[in-house]
Design an enzyme around this catalytic site. Structure first.
Site, short mmCIF file in Angstrom:
data_model
loop_
_atom_site.label_atom_id
_atom_site.label_comp_id
_atom_site.label_asym_id
_atom_site.label_seq_id
_atom_site.Cartn_x
_atom_site.Cartn_y
_atom_site.Cartn_z
N GLU A 1 -4.71 -8.85 -0.80
CA GLU A 1 -5.12 -8.58 0.58
C GLU A 1 -6.59 -8.18 0.64
O GLU A 1 -7.04 -7.37 -0.16
CB GLU A 1 -4.26 -7.47 1.21
CG GLU A 1 -4.40 -7.42 2.73
CD GLU A 1 -3.73 -6.20 3.36
OE1 GLU A 1 -2.51 -6.04 3.18
OE2 GLU A 1 -4.44 -5.44 4.03
N GLU B 1 0.81 -1.23 0.00
CA GLU B 1 0.00 0.00 0.00
C GLU B 1 0.85 1.29 0.00
O GLU B 1 0.81 2.06 0.96
CB GLU B 1 -0.99 -0.03 1.18
CG GLU B 1 -1.93 -1.22 1.04
CD GLU B 1 -3.10 -1.24 2.04
OE1 GLU B 1 -3.15 -0.37 2.93
OE2 GLU B 1 -3.95 -2.14 1.90
#
Ligand code: NAG
Ligand code: NAG
Ligand code: NAG
Ligand code: NAG
Ligand code: NAG
Length: 512
Positions: free
Chosen positions: A359, A253
């Site tokens: 994820e 991220e």
């Protein structure tokens, strides 16, 4: 009398099959949001064996009211009875992507929670995820150092500011106690078929512009090469302990590194895609290529869908792309982003790249007090997984990897205030663990849509489905009924016609 004897005979026969063919059934418990299957040190439910012969199909079902994989068999017919509302026609379907795998993440918190169980209960838990009697995960993620799902914030070189040669790089207790031992057991249970990929959350604070684990912070230019060498060190240290990797993502991220701590305290490091081009093409790429880990599959993005439109900055840079194999996506912005975003990179990339879900978890809005972390027994959360996986597969994904495999009843432990939900929840007080509906949702994919299966394009009207042709020659068709009514589905293939009843709120896999 004769009737009674017959009943007893059939009862005995049935219990024989339940015990010996159909494995252990779910010990179902009514909990706050629905049902879970309870496992402990001496008992855990298993998946009934696949046993399909010519002319026969086998149907596995999990419903909101009945968890576990109940299974029945039936005869494949030569002609349609024409009673089904929904039809899936595999006789004209074209092959699409090849399945790579399904799994979850070996976070520090997952290992910590497994460690809190008795060793027999640990065995039952790992068997549930990786064994032949379980859902046979084959693709798992390992954080490089700490993530939010760690016992604290840390990296492998926190204390020695300016250690450019990484002389003080060292794995931590979380690796040695809570990750490596369970990764190795899982790999043994899966007969050495487990594929692993790694992702880093933050560099040591001294390498970063904000000198912190979280908040608005970027890698300092003078440490670009050190940070690439840090990855190689990680793979070396795991390799020394018998753990080999298949892949790596360039940064977990990267867009979290643009958020102030008021919004997110998740350990992070910001890279915009220009910075990523520079680091990937001049540091990470060449450094991996010149190491013993030069066959690792490199995945870019590793962030949510909404930032995919920025990806062409990397996709159109050949210096970066020579090192890239795939695009990794997280699910957190899926509600606000059209699924067509998943097709953007196939259009702008000259190179063929795979798409992998890396994820996802429910309960992530708990940090904003908008939902609960754990909702024990929630069927709605299982349905979210199924819908998301089916959508990703329709856009070419080759796999889907869940976040924490195991959390405690509060949705932790967590290094920050960001507890979430997981498919398996441990009960610290009783030594039991609970397999939630999400576990069975994952299992319908991981158990039956095996690696190297060929995805087939099908139209099924209103129901949602994924159909594959497996390497063992069996077809597997997953059919999801999110509706309030049972219905019938007809599946037509070169093996004949199958007509099955699909219960309301159910996940079904038909093998033939
Ligand atoms: C499960 O519990 C809920 C409320 O606690 C109750 O309404 C429901 O009837 C129970 N279901 C069963 C099958 O016991
Ligand atoms: C484990 O679960 C089984 C099945 O529910 C039960 O019969 C057994 O008593 C439990 N064992 C322990 C130690 O709680
Ligand atoms: C179990 O609970 C105790 C007390 O709340 C806590 O200190 C411990 O860390 C927990 N263990 C696990 C494995 O969750
Ligand atoms: C691993 O191999 C053993 C022995 O051949 C077999 O019984 C078991 O089913 C295999 N496990 C898996 C997950 O395939
Ligand atoms: C490749 O690695 C070796 C040591 O393994 C090192 O001496 C050499 O400088 C490296 N080359 C490049 C281009 O990074």
């Amino acid at each position: 009398m004769k009737m009674l004897l017959q009943h007893i005979y059939f009862f005995l026969l049935a219990s024989f099959f339940i015990n010996h063919v159909y494995g252990n059934t779910c010990q179902q418990k009514n909990v706050t949001y629905g049902y879970v299957c309870v496992c402990n040190s001496t008992y855990c439910d298993t998946v009934p064996q696949v046993d399909v012969k010519e002319g026969i199909y086998q149907l596995y079902t999990t419903t909101s009211q009945m968890l576990g994989f109940s299974t029945i068999k039936g005869q494949i017919k030569s002609n349609s009875e024409g009673i089904s509302k929904y039809k899936i026609d595999l006789t004209t379907s074209n092959p699409k992507q090849t399945v790579f795998g399904f799994g979850g993440a070996f976070t520090g918190s997952t290992g910590f929670n497994i460690n809190g169980l008795s060793s027999r209960a640990q065995d039952n838990l790992l068997e549930s995820y990786f064994g032949a009697g379980g859902i046979e995960y084959t693709l798992c993620r390992v954080p490089i150092g700490g993530s939010d799902f760690s016992l604290k914030k840390y990296t492998y070189d926190d204390d020695h500011v300016g250690d450019v040669d990484l002389k003080y790089f060292a794995l931590q207790d979380e690796d040695l106690l809570f990750k490596i031992p369970y990764i190795k057991k899982a790999n043994e249970l899966s007969n050495n078929t487990l594929e692993l990929f790694a992702s880093a959350w933050s560099a040591p604070p001294w390498m970063k512009t904000n000198n912190d684990f979280a908040g608005v912070g970027f890698l300092k230019l003078e440490y670009y090469q050190t940070w690439a060498e840090y990855y190689v060190k990680f793979f070396e240290e795991y390799d020394k302990r018998g753990v080999k990797f298949w892949g790596v993502t360039t940064q977990n991220e990267p867009f979290d590194g643009f958020l102030p701590q008021l919004i997110s305290q998740i350990p992070s490091m910001g890279f915009d895609n220009h910075q990523m081009n520079q680091w990937l093409s001049q540091h990470l790429g060449p450094t991996l290529k010149n190491s013993s880990f030069n066959d690792l599959k490199v995945m870019i993005h590793d962030d949510s869908r909404h930032t995919l439109p920025l990806l062409p900055i990397i996709l159109e840079n050949p210096q970066s792309m020579q090192y890239v194999h795939g695009v990794a996506v997280h699910w957190y912005a899926d509600k606000i982003t059209p699924s067509e975003y998943l097709d953007l990179f196939t259009k702008s990339s000259k190179k063929e790249l795979f798409l992998l879900g890396t994820e996802a978890c429910n309960g992530f809005l708990h940090a904003l007090n908008l939902e609960h972390s754990v909702e024990l027994g929630s069927w709605a959360r299982a349905e979210k997984y199924v819908r998301n996986i089916i959508t990703d597969f329709a856009h070419g994904a080759v796999g889907w990897v869940d976040w924490n495999m195991v959390l405690d009843e509060s949705g932790g432990p967590c290094a920050i205030d960001n507890k979430v939900d997981a498919p398996v929840i441990t009960n610290n007080a009783t030594g039991e663990f609970y397999k939630q509906p999400m576990f069975y949702a994952m299992g319908h994919f991981s158990k039956f849509l095996r690696p190297k299966s060929q995805v087939l394009d099908v139209q099924d009207g209103l129901l949602k489905s994924v159909a594959v042709l497996r390497p063992d020659g069996l077809h597997a068709v997953l059919v999801f009924n999110e509706g309030q009514d049972a219905t019938n589905v007809e599946i037509k293939s070169n093996k004949g016609v199958i007509d099955v009843e699909i219960q309301k709120h159910s996940i079904n896999t038909i093998l033939f």
